[in-house]
Design a protein around this motif. Sequence first.
Motif, PDB file in Angstrom:
ATOM      1  N   ALA B 159       0.729  -1.216  -0.107  1.00 45.73           N
ATOM      2  CA  ALA B 159       0.079  -0.162  -0.184  1.00 45.73           C
ATOM      3  C   ALA B 159       0.752   1.199   0.069  1.00 45.73           C
ATOM      4  O   ALA B 159       0.601   2.360  -0.583  1.00 45.73           O
ATOM      5  N   THR B 160       1.962   1.149   0.979  1.00 49.47           N
ATOM      6  CA  THR B 160       2.983   2.395   0.912  1.00 49.47           C
ATOM      7  C   THR B 160       3.649   2.562  -0.722  1.00 49.47           C
ATOM      8  O   THR B 160       3.622   3.687  -1.052  1.00 49.47           O
ATOM      9  N   THR B 192      -5.044   7.623  -2.363  1.00 48.72           N
ATOM     10  CA  THR B 192      -6.161   7.471  -1.083  1.00 48.72           C
ATOM     11  C   THR B 192      -6.598   6.127  -0.818  1.00 48.72           C
ATOM     12  O   THR B 192      -6.738   5.637   0.208  1.00 48.72           O
ATOM     13  N   GLY B 193      -6.834   5.655  -1.947  1.00 47.87           N
ATOM     14  CA  GLY B 193      -7.605   4.204  -1.960  1.00 47.87           C
ATOM     15  C   GLY B 193      -6.706   3.343  -1.318  1.00 47.87           C
ATOM     16  O   GLY B 193      -7.254   2.359  -0.472  1.00 47.87           O
ATOM     17  N   ALA B 194      -5.245   3.196  -1.835  1.00 50.05           N
ATOM     18  CA  ALA B 194      -4.379   1.931  -1.133  1.00 50.05           C
ATOM     19  C   ALA B 194      -4.477   1.921   0.362  1.00 50.05           C
ATOM     20  O   ALA B 194      -4.640   0.936   0.855  1.00 50.05           O
ATOM     21  N   TYR B 220     -13.610  -3.040  -0.693  1.00 52.02           N
ATOM     22  CA  TYR B 220     -14.515  -2.061  -0.056  1.00 52.02           C
ATOM     23  C   TYR B 220     -13.678  -0.836   0.444  1.00 52.02           C
ATOM     24  O   TYR B 220     -14.050   0.231   0.076  1.00 52.02           O
ATOM     25  N   GLY B 221     -12.555  -1.096   1.007  1.00 50.82           N
ATOM     26  CA  GLY B 221     -11.551   0.369   1.322  1.00 50.82           C
ATOM     27  C   GLY B 221     -11.166   0.967   0.068  1.00 50.82           C
ATOM     28  O   GLY B 221     -11.053   2.122   0.186  1.00 50.82           O
ATOM     29  N   HIS B 222     -10.865   0.220  -0.731  1.00 50.35           N
ATOM     30  CA  HIS B 222     -10.540   0.939  -2.117  1.00 50.35           C
ATOM     31  C   HIS B 222     -11.518   1.850  -2.643  1.00 50.35           C
ATOM     32  O   HIS B 222     -11.105   3.298  -2.813  1.00 50.35           O
ATOM     33  N   GLY B 225     -12.132   4.748  -0.252  1.00 51.27           N
ATOM     34  CA  GLY B 225     -10.992   5.956  -0.672  1.00 51.27           C
ATOM     35  C   GLY B 225     -11.176   6.568  -1.954  1.00 51.27           C
ATOM     36  O   GLY B 225     -11.181   7.980  -1.771  1.00 51.27           O
ATOM     37  N   LEU B 226     -11.775   5.915  -2.854  1.00 54.17           N
ATOM     38  CA  LEU B 226     -12.173   6.891  -4.100  1.00 54.17           C
ATOM     39  C   LEU B 226     -13.440   7.720  -3.992  1.00 54.17           C
ATOM     40  O   LEU B 226     -13.368   8.860  -4.351  1.00 54.17           O
ATOM     41  N   ALA B 227     -14.439   7.277  -3.026  1.00 61.50           N
ATOM     42  CA  ALA B 227     -15.377   8.109  -2.779  1.00 61.50           C
ATOM     43  C   ALA B 227     -14.937   9.077  -1.663  1.00 61.50           C
ATOM     44  O   ALA B 227     -15.436  10.375  -2.008  1.00 61.50           O
TER      45      ALA B 227
END
Lengths: 354, 354
Positions: B159-160, B192-194, B220-222, B225-227
């Motif tokens: 993710a980083t 943001t998504g990762a 879900y998290g990705h 993050g886009l939202a």
Amino acid sequence: MHPASPAIDTESVTALLERGRTLATPVLRAAIDRLAPPMNTVAAYHFGWIDAEGHPAAGDGGKAVRPALALLSAEAAGQAPEAGIPGAVAVELVHNFSLLHDDLMDGDEQRRHRDTVWKVHGPAQAILVGDALFALANEILLELGTVEAGRATRRLTLATRKLIDGQAQDISYEHRERVTVEECLEMEGNKTGALLACAVSIGAVLGGADDRTADTLEKYGHHLGLAFQAVDDLLGIWGNPDATGKQTWSDLRQRKKSLPVVAALAAGGPASERLAHILAADAKKTETEIADFTEEEFASRAALIEEAGGRDWTSQEARRQHATAVAALNDVEMPERIRAQLVALADFVVVRER
Amino acid sequence: MHPASPAIDTESVTALLERGRTLATPVLRAAIDRLAPPMNTVAAYHFGWIDAEGHPAAGDGGKAVRPALALLSAEAAGQAPEAGIPGAVAVELVHNFSLLHDDLMDGDEQRRHRDTVWKVHGPAQAILVGDALFALANEILLELGTVEAGRATRRLTLATRKLIDGQAQDISYEHRERVTVEECLEMEGNKTGALLACAVSIGAVLGGADDRTADTLEKYGHHLGLAFQAVDDLLGIWGNPDATGKQTWSDLRQRKKSLPVVAALAAGGPASERLAHILAADAKKTETEIADFTEEEFASRAALIEEAGGRDWTSQEARRQHATAVAALNDVEMPERIRAQLVALADFVVVRER
């Protein structure tokens, strides 16, 4: 530059360094290929694989002491040298992450005879690519998916934190009038000792060595790092520019409070006092004024450091650290051939001229 | 700023965010205490625990969405929320590492109503402390010593790397005349998504969830993050400065190619063409000239973006991403109470005004 002058088998050390380079470089290159453009190009420039225009180059990738140590580390734990490759690559990635960030923080414009990354590609790329190399180091280890990889990554992370502590100390010492020999040694232990120590344990840890064995190997690596840095500090003042790739009197130009300087200042006596007087006046000068010094002005400062005993003390310190490093090896069981190679590498570190 | 306007239980979301903050902060503070001076002080300033003079402060530490998600993540895997604490802290450390470095690279002088670290403590400290937070994140996880911790750290590392890719894209887009909607979404997914995705999987992974479960939670998290980022992009233009802590028309002042702008430019039609014409002229102006714009000049650009459909498109995009995020939750078995809380958090993300 021959503080210890042991009779080393140069051929064997050259072969060890070459093996480290040969086994680690393809994996290192594949790791760098994972980076998105333009970071892959910037990293390739930093490692000397391409020039500033993007053309292939056969650059100087450094001495590659760390990869050589990581492979020997695997062999010390009874594994094939190849078992140490991910460790060798991870340590090289962390080492180069710190070079990218340190060169920017220190404003250093040259490394390995070439312009530094921030100078060619700008500060943002130096920060970003440094960050990416640090992340890649963990990635390379953790994708092994073993408990040992987790332990190795933890050790690498702790070494990286010490590296960062050392750089923080280095920066804070620049603004101080006086730094003690103890403070300088602590800083150098963090900045150089910690990652060399990790290089010496990482292969063994990946190969299943227990914590006691890893700690003892790190003791050898820590003192090897201090010996390495003492020699670097000597080369930083009295090194031959053709060999080191740095300017003459390089550390004096940067007003570095390196070991010979702090030892000379701590020694007392007329030369030490004259030196203190001159350096206090220098501290008030601008960078441009220092850069405009003649060769003779630097030479007279170097002579005072030597007269006050800073050069001898640092040579002896390199020898002391070398001896402590080699002695630590007796506390680990390992094949005699590997022990002899670790001793040869330690010998090399204190007699090198670049 | 109400693109989805679902009927959310504000009290429950407030409680979730508060719980994340309450459980994570002491561990985060203890982690920061491990840093050597002056890095511990610089980090404490960044987190808002002290002011620039070193006096205690009750600063704004951000919304703390990520810690709240990491605790829910542990619960989704059938664990107590406390099992997610090391993950919550590690994700916060990585998030703040990226803020420290990004603010420096972007030259941003304000964050959370205060001067940024590089502005107060200098660029070197922003680099060093950022590096140290990244290292600490791995340290906190790996000292758990479990196979799960190794898996969680690997996911955090990946993710980083995406975070770094996203910042590299963001920087490169600044110099480009045209950025497509797809490129903008890819950049925001990385930036943001990762890490939001990782926050949603890390507690579950630490709690022993398999990779399939973790991947679905990350889906879900990705999209969450886009939202989140779509709403951020709306707030960056039309947000209320008192709520956001940023200047009016903040993203327009920085000439950011955010979603409303690229969507408006991609839409075609008279308003889109007029906007393209004006922004092309703006691109040739200096930063000072842009800073000297009147409120009306910014307002007219914002009106053109809205007229070209950039505002509506981005609101709809936030709603689409929200829907995809919530739908992904149906593919994971988890306690209904936890699913409802993850939905409530997603609802909160799209209706927030700061």
